[in-house]
Scaffold this motif. Structure first.
Motif, PDB file in Angstrom:
ATOM      1  N   PRO A 151       0.825  -1.211   0.000  1.00 34.21           N
ATOM      2  CA  PRO A 151       0.000   0.000   0.000  1.00 34.21           C
ATOM      3  C   PRO A 151       0.858   1.259   0.000  1.00 34.21           C
ATOM      4  O   PRO A 151       1.728   1.434   0.856  1.00 34.21           O
ATOM      5  CB  PRO A 151      -0.801  -0.127   1.293  1.00 34.21           C
ATOM      6  N   GLY A 152       0.635   2.122  -0.977  1.00 35.62           N
ATOM      7  CA  GLY A 152       1.346   3.389  -1.047  1.00 35.62           C
ATOM      8  C   GLY A 152       2.786   3.303  -1.495  1.00 35.62           C
ATOM      9  O   GLY A 152       3.516   4.295  -1.440  1.00 35.62           O
ATOM     10  N   LYS A 153       3.214   2.122  -1.949  1.00 38.62           N
ATOM     11  CA  LYS A 153       4.614   1.948  -2.356  1.00 38.62           C
ATOM     12  C   LYS A 153       4.701   1.451  -3.783  1.00 38.62           C
ATOM     13  O   LYS A 153       3.733   0.978  -4.362  1.00 38.62           O
ATOM     14  CB  LYS A 153       5.314   0.979  -1.405  1.00 38.62           C
ATOM     15  N   GLU A 154       5.902   1.538  -4.329  1.00 39.23           N
ATOM     16  CA  GLU A 154       6.119   1.081  -5.696  1.00 39.23           C
ATOM     17  C   GLU A 154       6.210  -0.435  -5.752  1.00 39.23           C
ATOM     18  O   GLU A 154       6.516  -1.100  -4.750  1.00 39.23           O
ATOM     19  CB  GLU A 154       7.402   1.699  -6.250  1.00 39.23           C
ATOM     20  N   LEU A 155       5.980  -0.935  -6.926  1.00 35.04           N
ATOM     21  CA  LEU A 155       6.111  -2.370  -7.161  1.00 35.04           C
ATOM     22  C   LEU A 155       7.565  -2.789  -6.921  1.00 35.04           C
ATOM     23  O   LEU A 155       8.496  -2.122  -7.378  1.00 35.04           O
ATOM     24  CB  LEU A 155       5.706  -2.682  -8.600  1.00 35.04           C
ATOM     25  N   GLU A 156       7.742  -3.899  -6.216  1.00 33.39           N
ATOM     26  CA  GLU A 156       9.078  -4.318  -5.784  1.00 33.39           C
ATOM     27  C   GLU A 156       9.301  -5.788  -6.125  1.00 33.39           C
ATOM     28  O   GLU A 156       8.410  -6.616  -5.869  1.00 33.39           O
ATOM     29  CB  GLU A 156       9.204  -4.099  -4.280  1.00 33.39           C
ATOM     30  N   GLY A 157      10.469  -6.103  -6.662  1.00 34.41           N
ATOM     31  CA  GLY A 157      10.794  -7.487  -6.976  1.00 34.41           C
ATOM     32  C   GLY A 157      11.195  -8.247  -5.730  1.00 34.41           C
ATOM     33  O   GLY A 157      12.128  -7.844  -5.042  1.00 34.41           O
ATOM     34  N   ILE A 158      10.517  -9.344  -5.425  1.00 35.12           N
ATOM     35  CA  ILE A 158      10.754 -10.124  -4.221  1.00 35.12           C
ATOM     36  C   ILE A 158      11.719 -11.277  -4.488  1.00 35.12           C
ATOM     37  O   ILE A 158      12.645 -11.522  -3.727  1.00 35.12           O
ATOM     38  CB  ILE A 158       9.433 -10.674  -3.661  1.00 35.12           C
ATOM     39  N   ALA A 159      11.471 -11.998  -5.563  1.00 33.99           N
ATOM     40  CA  ALA A 159      12.280 -13.177  -5.863  1.00 33.99           C
ATOM     41  C   ALA A 159      12.159 -13.499  -7.341  1.00 33.99           C
ATOM     42  O   ALA A 159      11.165 -13.149  -7.984  1.00 33.99           O
ATOM     43  CB  ALA A 159      11.825 -14.377  -5.034  1.00 33.99           C
ATOM     44  N   CYS A 160      13.178 -14.165  -7.867  1.00 29.77           N
ATOM     45  CA  CYS A 160      13.111 -14.603  -9.255  1.00 29.77           C
ATOM     46  C   CYS A 160      13.792 -15.952  -9.387  1.00 29.77           C
ATOM     47  O   CYS A 160      14.591 -16.350  -8.521  1.00 29.77           O
ATOM     48  CB  CYS A 160      13.732 -13.575 -10.201  1.00 29.77           C
ATOM     49  N   ILE A 161      13.482 -16.650 -10.494  1.00 29.37           N
ATOM     50  CA  ILE A 161      14.051 -17.969 -10.753  1.00 29.37           C
ATOM     51  C   ILE A 161      14.259 -18.106 -12.248  1.00 29.37           C
ATOM     52  O   ILE A 161      13.410 -17.671 -13.045  1.00 29.37           O
ATOM     53  CB  ILE A 161      13.134 -19.069 -10.167  1.00 29.37           C
ATOM     54  N   SER A 162      15.359 -18.698 -12.630  1.00 33.09           N
ATOM     55  CA  SER A 162      15.659 -18.857 -14.043  1.00 33.09           C
ATOM     56  C   SER A 162      14.835 -19.981 -14.652  1.00 33.09           C
ATOM     57  O   SER A 162      14.150 -20.723 -13.941  1.00 33.09           O
ATOM     58  CB  SER A 162      17.155 -19.128 -14.239  1.00 33.09           C
ATOM     59  N   SER A 163      14.940 -20.131 -15.968  1.00 34.61           N
ATOM     60  CA  SER A 163      14.036 -21.018 -16.704  1.00 34.61           C
ATOM     61  C   SER A 163      14.113 -22.477 -16.257  1.00 34.61           C
ATOM     62  O   SER A 163      13.101 -23.184 -16.273  1.00 34.61           O
ATOM     63  CB  SER A 163      14.315 -20.908 -18.202  1.00 34.61           C
ATOM     64  N   HIS A 164      15.287 -22.940 -15.850  1.00 35.88           N
ATOM     65  CA  HIS A 164      15.429 -24.326 -15.386  1.00 35.88           C
ATOM     66  C   HIS A 164      15.924 -24.408 -13.954  1.00 35.88           C
ATOM     67  O   HIS A 164      16.554 -25.398 -13.560  1.00 35.88           O
ATOM     68  CB  HIS A 164      16.340 -25.092 -16.346  1.00 35.88           C
ATOM     69  N   SER A 165      15.615 -23.345 -13.185  1.00 36.75           N
ATOM     70  CA  SER A 165      15.829 -23.324 -11.733  1.00 36.75           C
ATOM     71  C   SER A 165      17.290 -23.293 -11.318  1.00 36.75           C
ATOM     72  O   SER A 165      17.590 -23.513 -10.141  1.00 36.75           O
ATOM     73  CB  SER A 165      15.139 -24.519 -11.039  1.00 36.75           C
ATOM     74  N   SER A 166      18.208 -23.023 -12.229  1.00 35.17           N
ATOM     75  CA  SER A 166      19.618 -23.001 -11.858  1.00 35.17           C
ATOM     76  C   SER A 166      19.986 -21.770 -11.049  1.00 35.17           C
ATOM     77  O   SER A 166      20.965 -21.773 -10.298  1.00 35.17           O
ATOM     78  CB  SER A 166      20.498 -23.077 -13.102  1.00 35.17           C
ATOM     79  N   THR A 167      19.205 -20.702 -11.191  1.00 38.51           N
ATOM     80  CA  THR A 167      19.496 -19.433 -10.514  1.00 38.51           C
ATOM     81  C   THR A 167      18.257 -18.913  -9.813  1.00 38.51           C
ATOM     82  O   THR A 167      17.164 -18.942 -10.384  1.00 38.51           O
ATOM     83  CB  THR A 167      19.960 -18.371 -11.528  1.00 38.51           C
ATOM     84  N   THR A 168      18.438 -18.479  -8.576  1.00 39.02           N
ATOM     85  CA  THR A 168      17.392 -17.755  -7.855  1.00 39.02           C
ATOM     86  C   THR A 168      18.016 -16.494  -7.267  1.00 39.02           C
ATOM     87  O   THR A 168      19.225 -16.417  -7.061  1.00 39.02           O
ATOM     88  CB  THR A 168      16.760 -18.587  -6.729  1.00 39.02           C
ATOM     89  N   ASN A 169      17.156 -15.536  -7.001  1.00 41.89           N
ATOM     90  CA  ASN A 169      17.628 -14.277  -6.413  1.00 41.89           C
ATOM     91  C   ASN A 169      16.521 -13.711  -5.554  1.00 41.89           C
ATOM     92  O   ASN A 169      15.341 -13.797  -5.929  1.00 41.89           O
ATOM     93  CB  ASN A 169      18.013 -13.288  -7.519  1.00 41.89           C
ATOM     94  N   TYR A 170      16.886 -13.143  -4.408  1.00 41.87           N
ATOM     95  CA  TYR A 170      15.884 -12.679  -3.447  1.00 41.87           C
ATOM     96  C   TYR A 170      16.186 -11.263  -2.974  1.00 41.87           C
ATOM     97  O   TYR A 170      17.348 -10.850  -2.857  1.00 41.87           O
ATOM     98  CB  TYR A 170      15.867 -13.594  -2.221  1.00 41.87           C
ATOM     99  N   LEU A 171      15.115 -10.556  -2.650  1.00 38.26           N
ATOM    100  CA  LEU A 171      15.234  -9.300  -1.928  1.00 38.26           C
ATOM    101  C   LEU A 171      15.864  -9.611  -0.573  1.00 38.26           C
ATOM    102  O   LEU A 171      15.518 -10.622   0.063  1.00 38.26           O
ATOM    103  CB  LEU A 171      13.838  -8.702  -1.756  1.00 38.26           C
ATOM    104  N   ASP A 172      16.797  -8.777  -0.135  1.00 35.73           N
ATOM    105  CA  ASP A 172      17.524  -9.075   1.097  1.00 35.73           C
ATOM    106  C   ASP A 172      16.600  -9.325   2.287  1.00 35.73           C
ATOM    107  O   ASP A 172      16.858 -10.205   3.112  1.00 35.73           O
ATOM    108  CB  ASP A 172      18.474  -7.920   1.434  1.00 35.73           C
ATOM    109  N   SER A 173      15.532  -8.580   2.375  1.00 35.41           N
ATOM    110  CA  SER A 173      14.675  -8.661   3.560  1.00 35.41           C
ATOM    111  C   SER A 173      13.886  -9.964   3.647  1.00 35.41           C
ATOM    112  O   SER A 173      13.312 -10.257   4.702  1.00 35.41           O
ATOM    113  CB  SER A 173      13.713  -7.469   3.595  1.00 35.41           C
ATOM    114  N   VAL A 174      13.841 -10.753   2.569  1.00 29.64           N
ATOM    115  CA  VAL A 174      13.094 -12.014   2.612  1.00 29.64           C
ATOM    116  C   VAL A 174      14.008 -13.236   2.537  1.00 29.64           C
ATOM    117  O   VAL A 174      13.528 -14.371   2.621  1.00 29.64           O
ATOM    118  CB  VAL A 174      12.033 -12.098   1.496  1.00 29.64           C
ATOM    119  N   LYS A 175      15.293 -13.016   2.393  1.00 25.94           N
ATOM    120  CA  LYS A 175      16.221 -14.143   2.307  1.00 25.94           C
ATOM    121  C   LYS A 175      16.141 -15.005   3.558  1.00 25.94           C
ATOM    122  O   LYS A 175      16.101 -14.502   4.675  1.00 25.94           O
ATOM    123  CB  LYS A 175      17.655 -13.635   2.135  1.00 25.94           C
ATOM    124  N   GLY A 176      16.085 -16.291   3.348  1.00 25.49           N
ATOM    125  CA  GLY A 176      16.002 -17.228   4.465  1.00 25.49           C
ATOM    126  C   GLY A 176      14.587 -17.509   4.927  1.00 25.49           C
ATOM    127  O   GLY A 176      14.360 -18.445   5.697  1.00 25.49           O
TER     128      GLY A 176
END
Length: 126
Positions: free
Chosen positions: A41-66
């Motif tokens: 609410p009231g904030k910009e769209l933010e990327g939380i996590a992503c995954i590559s096409s065959h799951s070899s790579t993932t990436n997370y927003l620091d605040s949700v890691k773990g």
């Protein structure tokens, strides 16, 4: 017709858990990197996590890691976001998005994605 349909959003208590799903159709799912994004609410769209096409790579927003885990099942054309021990600040509308990319990379940048779902509401509150 290309579609991304999110589900699983709910009201959850802090310390609980929730799994979001995003079912895809109408395109070659295994050629696409995928991401989960949050509109708080009231904030910009933010990327939380992503995954590559065959799951070899993932990436997370620091605040949700773990605590959050992104995964995908290419046989089911579905991407998931497991949310463990969520905090109230992660409340928002969660969107999944697809980015055409065969190689083993992914992105949490909004503009990098070609297709978007309609969103599902997640509320973390006691």
């Amino acid at each position: 017709q290309l579609q991304l349909v999110e589900s699983g959003g709910a009201l959850v208590q802090p310390g609980g858990s929730l799994r979001l799903s995003c079912a895809a159709s109408g395109f070659n799912f295994h050629y696409y990197g995928l991401g989960w994004f949050r509109q708080a609410p009231g904030k910009e769209l933010e990327g939380i996590a992503c995954i590559s096409s065959h799951s070899s790579t993932t990436n997370y927003l620091d605040s949700v890691k773990g605590r959050f885990t992104i995964s995908r099942d290419n046989d089911k054309n579905t991407v998931y976001l497991q949310m463990n021990n969520p905090r109230p600040e992660v409340t928002g509308i969660y969107y999944c998005a697809a980015r055409f990319k065969v190689s083993g990379t992914c992105s949490r940048e909004n503009a990098a994605h070609d297709y978007w779902g309609q969103g599902t509401q997640v509320t973390v509150s006691s």
